[in-house]
Design a protein around this motif. Structure first.
Motif, PDB file in Angstrom:
ATOM      1  N   CYS A 272      -0.769  11.601  -2.851  1.00 55.32           N
ATOM      2  CA  CYS A 272      -1.888  11.766  -1.923  1.00 55.32           C
ATOM      3  C   CYS A 272      -2.885  12.771  -2.477  1.00 55.32           C
TER       4      CYS A 272
ATOM      5  N   LYS B 228       0.828  -1.200   0.000  1.00 55.51           N
ATOM      6  CA  LYS B 228       0.000   0.000   0.000  1.00 55.51           C
ATOM      7  C   LYS B 228       0.856   1.241   0.000  1.00 55.51           C
ATOM      8  N   TYR B 229       0.260   2.265  -0.543  1.00 57.65           N
ATOM      9  CA  TYR B 229       0.869   3.578  -0.468  1.00 57.65           C
ATOM     10  C   TYR B 229       0.337   4.263   0.777  1.00 57.65           C
ATOM     11  N   LYS B 230       1.218   4.887   1.503  1.00 58.85           N
ATOM     12  CA  LYS B 230       0.776   5.624   2.676  1.00 58.85           C
ATOM     13  C   LYS B 230       1.378   7.019   2.679  1.00 58.85           C
ATOM     14  N   CYS B 231       0.509   7.990   2.906  1.00 56.85           N
ATOM     15  CA  CYS B 231       0.960   9.372   2.962  1.00 56.85           C
ATOM     16  C   CYS B 231       1.621   9.633   4.316  1.00 56.85           C
TER      17      CYS B 231
ATOM     18  N   MET C 260       3.482   9.580  -1.952  1.00 55.79           N
ATOM     19  CA  MET C 260       3.324   8.657  -0.833  1.00 55.79           C
ATOM     20  C   MET C 260       4.379   7.563  -0.923  1.00 55.79           C
TER      21      MET C 260
ATOM     22  N   GLY D 105      -1.577  10.345   6.617  1.00 56.85           N
ATOM     23  CA  GLY D 105      -1.882   8.954   6.938  1.00 56.85           C
ATOM     24  C   GLY D 105      -2.823   8.291   5.957  1.00 56.85           C
ATOM     25  N   TYR D 106      -3.239   8.985   4.910  1.00 61.27           N
ATOM     26  CA  TYR D 106      -4.066   8.378   3.870  1.00 61.27           C
ATOM     27  C   TYR D 106      -3.337   7.182   3.280  1.00 61.27           C
ATOM     28  N   SER D 107      -4.064   6.075   3.079  1.00 67.59           N
ATOM     29  CA  SER D 107      -3.400   4.919   2.483  1.00 67.59           C
ATOM     30  C   SER D 107      -4.270   4.275   1.427  1.00 67.59           C
ATOM     31  N   LYS D 108      -3.637   3.628   0.482  1.00 64.82           N
ATOM     32  CA  LYS D 108      -4.339   2.990  -0.622  1.00 64.82           C
ATOM     33  C   LYS D 108      -3.667   1.659  -0.895  1.00 64.82           C
TER      34      LYS D 108
END
Ligand SMILES: [Zn+2]
Length: 62
Positions: free
Chosen positions: A36, A8-11, A43, A15-18
Motif C-alpha cells: 500500500c 485486486k490487491y486491497k489494503c 496488501m 481500504g486502498y485497492s488496485k
C-alpha cells in the motif's frame, strides 16, 4: 488457452485497492508491487466483485 483471472490487491488498513490484470498488464503478478502506497504494508489479494469484473472485461477490448 486459459486467461488468468483478474484480481485486486486491497489494503486491510485503509481500504486502498488496485486491480491487477495478469493477461494484459503483467506477465508475473508476483513481481508487482503489492504494498500500500499509504500504509507501506502488504496488501492482500481479493477477488473482484461483479461490477469490477465487468469493467475489466470491457477494458480488455482496447
Ligand atoms: Zn493502506
Amino acid at each position: 488457452m486459459i486467461a488468468p483471472r483478474p484480481f485486486k490487491y486491497k489494503c486491510p488498513k485503509c481500504g486502498y485497492s488496485k486491480i491487477i490484470k495478469p493477461k494484459s498488464d503483467v506477465i508475473n503478478p508476483v513481481g508487482m508491487s503489492s504494498v500500500c502506497p499509504k500504509c507501506k504494508i502488504q496488501m492482500g489479494s481479493v477477488e473482484l466483485n461483479i461490477l469490477e469484473e465487468a469493467i475489466t472485461q470491457l477494458s480488455l477490448w482496447k
